[in-house]
Design a protein around this motif. Sequence first.
Motif, PDB file in Angstrom:
ATOM      1  N   THR A 261     -60.367  -0.886 -60.735  1.00 28.39           N
ATOM      2  CA  THR A 261     -60.752  -2.255 -61.088  1.00 28.39           C
ATOM      3  C   THR A 261     -59.561  -3.196 -61.242  1.00 28.39           C
ATOM      4  O   THR A 261     -59.754  -4.388 -61.478  1.00 28.39           O
ATOM      5  CB  THR A 261     -61.543  -2.265 -62.419  1.00 28.39           C
ATOM      6  OG1 THR A 261     -60.694  -1.795 -63.483  1.00 28.39           O
ATOM      7  CG2 THR A 261     -62.780  -1.383 -62.320  1.00 28.39           C
ATOM      8  N   ALA A 262     -58.336  -2.693 -61.098  1.00 25.97           N
ATOM      9  CA  ALA A 262     -57.162  -3.548 -61.284  1.00 25.97           C
ATOM     10  C   ALA A 262     -55.990  -3.005 -60.482  1.00 25.97           C
ATOM     11  O   ALA A 262     -55.844  -1.790 -60.297  1.00 25.97           O
ATOM     12  CB  ALA A 262     -56.789  -3.636 -62.765  1.00 25.97           C
ATOM     13  N   VAL A 263     -55.155  -3.922 -60.025  1.00 24.43           N
ATOM     14  CA  VAL A 263     -53.865  -3.568 -59.424  1.00 24.43           C
ATOM     15  C   VAL A 263     -52.789  -4.028 -60.404  1.00 24.43           C
ATOM     16  O   VAL A 263     -52.716  -5.208 -60.739  1.00 24.43           O
ATOM     17  CB  VAL A 263     -53.663  -4.241 -58.051  1.00 24.43           C
ATOM     18  CG1 VAL A 263     -52.252  -3.973 -57.521  1.00 24.43           C
ATOM     19  CG2 VAL A 263     -54.695  -3.750 -57.056  1.00 24.43           C
ATOM     20  N   LEU A 264     -51.980  -3.076 -60.879  1.00 18.57           N
ATOM     21  CA  LEU A 264     -50.943  -3.372 -61.864  1.00 18.57           C
ATOM     22  C   LEU A 264     -49.579  -3.372 -61.196  1.00 18.57           C
ATOM     23  O   LEU A 264     -49.306  -2.572 -60.294  1.00 18.57           O
ATOM     24  CB  LEU A 264     -50.982  -2.340 -62.992  1.00 18.57           C
ATOM     25  CG  LEU A 264     -52.311  -2.238 -63.757  1.00 18.57           C
ATOM     26  CD1 LEU A 264     -52.209  -1.184 -64.857  1.00 18.57           C
ATOM     27  CD2 LEU A 264     -52.720  -3.583 -64.345  1.00 18.57           C
ATOM     28  N   GLU A 265     -48.700  -4.234 -61.653  1.00 18.88           N
ATOM     29  CA  GLU A 265     -47.396  -4.411 -61.022  1.00 18.88           C
ATOM     30  C   GLU A 265     -46.468  -3.222 -61.265  1.00 18.88           C
ATOM     31  O   GLU A 265     -45.663  -2.871 -60.394  1.00 18.88           O
ATOM     32  CB  GLU A 265     -46.750  -5.698 -61.545  1.00 18.88           C
ATOM     33  CG  GLU A 265     -45.436  -6.077 -60.892  1.00 18.88           C
ATOM     34  CD  GLU A 265     -45.603  -6.604 -59.478  1.00 18.88           C
ATOM     35  OE1 GLU A 265     -44.556  -6.861 -58.836  1.00 18.88           O
ATOM     36  OE2 GLU A 265     -46.742  -6.758 -59.011  1.00 18.88           O
ATOM     37  N   ASN A 266     -46.585  -2.598 -62.429  1.00 19.10           N
ATOM     38  CA  ASN A 266     -45.697  -1.489 -62.790  1.00 19.10           C
ATOM     39  C   ASN A 266     -46.517  -0.294 -63.251  1.00 19.10           C
ATOM     40  O   ASN A 266     -47.439  -0.445 -64.068  1.00 19.10           O
ATOM     41  CB  ASN A 266     -44.751  -1.908 -63.928  1.00 19.10           C
ATOM     42  CG  ASN A 266     -43.942  -3.145 -63.581  1.00 19.10           C
ATOM     43  OD1 ASN A 266     -43.131  -3.137 -62.667  1.00 19.10           O
ATOM     44  ND2 ASN A 266     -44.175  -4.230 -64.316  1.00 19.10           N
ATOM     45  N   VAL A 267     -46.176   0.885 -62.757  1.00 20.99           N
ATOM     46  CA  VAL A 267     -46.791   2.130 -63.222  1.00 20.99           C
ATOM     47  C   VAL A 267     -45.683   3.159 -63.398  1.00 20.99           C
ATOM     48  O   VAL A 267     -44.531   2.945 -62.993  1.00 20.99           O
ATOM     49  CB  VAL A 267     -47.865   2.663 -62.234  1.00 20.99           C
ATOM     50  CG1 VAL A 267     -49.031   1.691 -62.137  1.00 20.99           C
ATOM     51  CG2 VAL A 267     -47.261   2.942 -60.857  1.00 20.99           C
ATOM     52  N   SER A 268     -46.013   4.295 -63.985  1.00 24.49           N
ATOM     53  CA  SER A 268     -45.020   5.353 -64.153  1.00 24.49           C
ATOM     54  C   SER A 268     -44.742   6.010 -62.802  1.00 24.49           C
ATOM     55  O   SER A 268     -45.470   5.809 -61.825  1.00 24.49           O
ATOM     56  CB  SER A 268     -45.529   6.406 -65.136  1.00 24.49           C
ATOM     57  OG  SER A 268     -46.556   7.187 -64.532  1.00 24.49           O
ATOM     58  N   LEU A 269     -43.687   6.812 -62.752  1.00 23.12           N
ATOM     59  CA  LEU A 269     -43.364   7.517 -61.514  1.00 23.12           C
ATOM     60  C   LEU A 269     -44.462   8.487 -61.115  1.00 23.12           C
ATOM     61  O   LEU A 269     -44.585   8.852 -59.940  1.00 23.12           O
ATOM     62  CB  LEU A 269     -42.039   8.273 -61.663  1.00 23.12           C
ATOM     63  CG  LEU A 269     -40.789   7.414 -61.910  1.00 23.12           C
ATOM     64  CD1 LEU A 269     -39.537   8.296 -61.937  1.00 23.12           C
ATOM     65  CD2 LEU A 269     -40.655   6.318 -60.860  1.00 23.12           C
ATOM     66  N   GLU A 270     -45.285   8.893 -62.075  1.00 21.51           N
ATOM     67  CA  GLU A 270     -46.411   9.792 -61.793  1.00 21.51           C
ATOM     68  C   GLU A 270     -47.680   9.024 -61.438  1.00 21.51           C
ATOM     69  O   GLU A 270     -48.730   9.621 -61.203  1.00 21.51           O
ATOM     70  CB  GLU A 270     -46.693  10.689 -63.000  1.00 21.51           C
ATOM     71  CG  GLU A 270     -45.550  11.625 -63.375  1.00 21.51           C
ATOM     72  CD  GLU A 270     -44.372  10.916 -64.030  1.00 21.51           C
ATOM     73  OE1 GLU A 270     -43.226  11.334 -63.792  1.00 21.51           O
ATOM     74  OE2 GLU A 270     -44.607   9.930 -64.768  1.00 21.51           O
ATOM     75  N   LYS A 272     -49.188   6.662 -63.438  1.00 20.79           N
ATOM     76  CA  LYS A 272     -50.010   6.424 -64.625  1.00 20.79           C
ATOM     77  C   LYS A 272     -49.710   5.042 -65.194  1.00 20.79           C
ATOM     78  O   LYS A 272     -48.620   4.498 -65.007  1.00 20.79           O
ATOM     79  CB  LYS A 272     -49.750   7.488 -65.690  1.00 20.79           C
ATOM     80  CG  LYS A 272     -49.954   8.919 -65.209  1.00 20.79           C
ATOM     81  CD  LYS A 272     -51.393   9.181 -64.804  1.00 20.79           C
ATOM     82  CE  LYS A 272     -51.580  10.646 -64.399  1.00 20.79           C
ATOM     83  NZ  LYS A 272     -52.973  10.918 -63.943  1.00 20.79           N
ATOM     84  N   GLU A 273     -50.671   4.490 -65.934  1.00 25.62           N
ATOM     85  CA  GLU A 273     -50.471   3.184 -66.550  1.00 25.62           C
ATOM     86  C   GLU A 273     -49.427   3.267 -67.662  1.00 25.62           C
ATOM     87  O   GLU A 273     -49.420   4.216 -68.461  1.00 25.62           O
ATOM     88  CB  GLU A 273     -51.790   2.656 -67.117  1.00 25.62           C
ATOM     89  CG  GLU A 273     -51.671   1.248 -67.682  1.00 25.62           C
ATOM     90  CD  GLU A 273     -53.016   0.649 -68.087  1.00 25.62           C
ATOM     91  OE1 GLU A 273     -53.017  -0.261 -68.940  1.00 25.62           O
ATOM     92  OE2 GLU A 273     -54.062   1.097 -67.568  1.00 25.62           O
ATOM     93  N   LEU A 274     -48.564   2.285 -67.720  1.00 24.30           N
ATOM     94  CA  LEU A 274     -47.539   2.205 -68.754  1.00 24.30           C
ATOM     95  C   LEU A 274     -48.059   1.444 -69.965  1.00 24.30           C
ATOM     96  O   LEU A 274     -48.965   0.607 -69.853  1.00 24.30           O
ATOM     97  CB  LEU A 274     -46.305   1.479 -68.207  1.00 24.30           C
ATOM     98  CG  LEU A 274     -45.578   2.133 -67.034  1.00 24.30           C
ATOM     99  CD1 LEU A 274     -44.543   1.169 -66.467  1.00 24.30           C
ATOM    100  CD2 LEU A 274     -44.921   3.431 -67.459  1.00 24.30           C
ATOM    101  N   LEU A 275     -47.470   1.697 -71.118  1.00 23.94           N
ATOM    102  CA  LEU A 275     -47.854   1.000 -72.335  1.00 23.94           C
ATOM    103  C   LEU A 275     -47.207  -0.383 -72.382  1.00 23.94           C
ATOM    104  O   LEU A 275     -46.169  -0.633 -71.774  1.00 23.94           O
ATOM    105  CB  LEU A 275     -47.430   1.811 -73.553  1.00 23.94           C
ATOM    106  CG  LEU A 275     -48.093   3.189 -73.731  1.00 23.94           C
ATOM    107  CD1 LEU A 275     -47.476   3.907 -74.932  1.00 23.94           C
ATOM    108  CD2 LEU A 275     -49.601   3.055 -73.885  1.00 23.94           C
ATOM    109  N   GLY A 276     -47.808  -1.287 -73.136  1.00 23.50           N
ATOM    110  CA  GLY A 276     -47.203  -2.575 -73.415  1.00 23.50           C
ATOM    111  C   GLY A 276     -47.404  -3.618 -72.331  1.00 23.50           C
ATOM    112  O   GLY A 276     -48.144  -3.429 -71.362  1.00 23.50           O
TER     113      GLY A 276
END
Length: 439
Positions: A261-270, A272-276
């Motif tokens: 449902t969303a495209v995020l600019e930053n994710v973890s190397l694995e 996964k969604e990042l906090l903050g």
Amino acid sequence: MTAARHKQNPQSEFSYRDAVSCYLVCGEPGSEGKMSEETLKRWREQIRTELDNVVDFWLKYSHDTEHGGFFTCLGRDGTVYDDLKYVWLQGRQVWMYCRLYRTVERFRLPEILEAAKAGGSFLRKFARVSGVGSGDGSWKCAFCLTRDGKAVKIQRTIFSECFYIMAVDELSRVTGDQDMQLEAEQMMEQLIFWVRQDSSGLGRPQLSGDVPTNCMAVPMMLLCLVQQLTEGRAEQGVQKYRELGSWCVKQILQHIQRDGTAVLENVSLEGKELLGCKGRLQNPGHALEAGWFLLQFSAERGEVELQQTAIDKFVELPYQAGWDKEHGGLFYFLDVDGHCPTQLEWSMKLWWPHCEALIAFLMAYRQTKRPELLQKFSQVYKYTFSHFPDAEGGEWFGYLTREGKVALDIKGGPFKGLFHVPRCLYMCERLLDELLVSA
């Protein structure tokens, strides 16, 4: 230059003031979302004329005939307000001139070729800075130079190098200089090493609290470079970057989050969604640009499933999330949870996300003929051409308030040069040509 080109193209006498009237005459799409051939022709003529006018502006005001390279800090009337030279924009302008010269007959003019060569010479002479990061740093490029080519600032990223590669490779195509092609490929190998093996050469310290991040801009740019370096080249060259292209696509697809449902600019190397705030950040323009990169890749590889993912998740989804339903236009940044983004310019309407949206929707329609995609292109087109082009000073404004008023009347700066606007117009003109041939 203008007179010479328009002599070859007498049909292109179509003023910016026709933009809104053209849209009103052509009307909204019909109930089935279909556009008439006449509408496509009117769009093409306006886009064609706008491209001519934008290129004329930079030919007239941006060339530094004394030191070489290009001025990019240009005021509304083309006046140079700062003579610093930004390597991203030097590379982009060389690339744009070469691409136009190589692929569009009306731009195959000596002054464009000579400007590209002069810009390339400045770039190759001054952009690379030794002694930066680990090793000898021979492939690291400055971010900013003085007018006469002295390094002022270096970023600890790969993007100056990316646009250096684009420029040198495209220049090699119009000059036939194989040494330039080899130089571009050598720098590409260094980028791949920095991104996939050891980033210490970028000069960025590894801090204990810093979370390693997959920023979407990195695989996007590498995918763009794969397409640049392999276009029209022999099979051996294509195979050389085949695995890298697939890796870039996988990295980009990791940014589809929250059950699609969303495209995020930053994710973890694995993946996964990042906090903050960093993890919740959305950049609709980047997602749309990634969308048409993926569409090009899927067309080259014949990957129908990837084409559908590109349209659904990287074209339609960021458009739905990013379109300002009150004032029109695309927000610059969003927070996926609805918090106010920490970027002060988050609600502004910038030129380049609208350029990417125009390419993405028109390319998606060209590949699928789904009428709703052309409807959305029409909506973005109406907003873009009624807000960004400057009928009096030429070129486009880059920075608008949320309400669509001009916030900065400059035509160029540290990040806006001869790139997003002409690339958009160039690609849309070609896509419309293809649609009209098949109409």
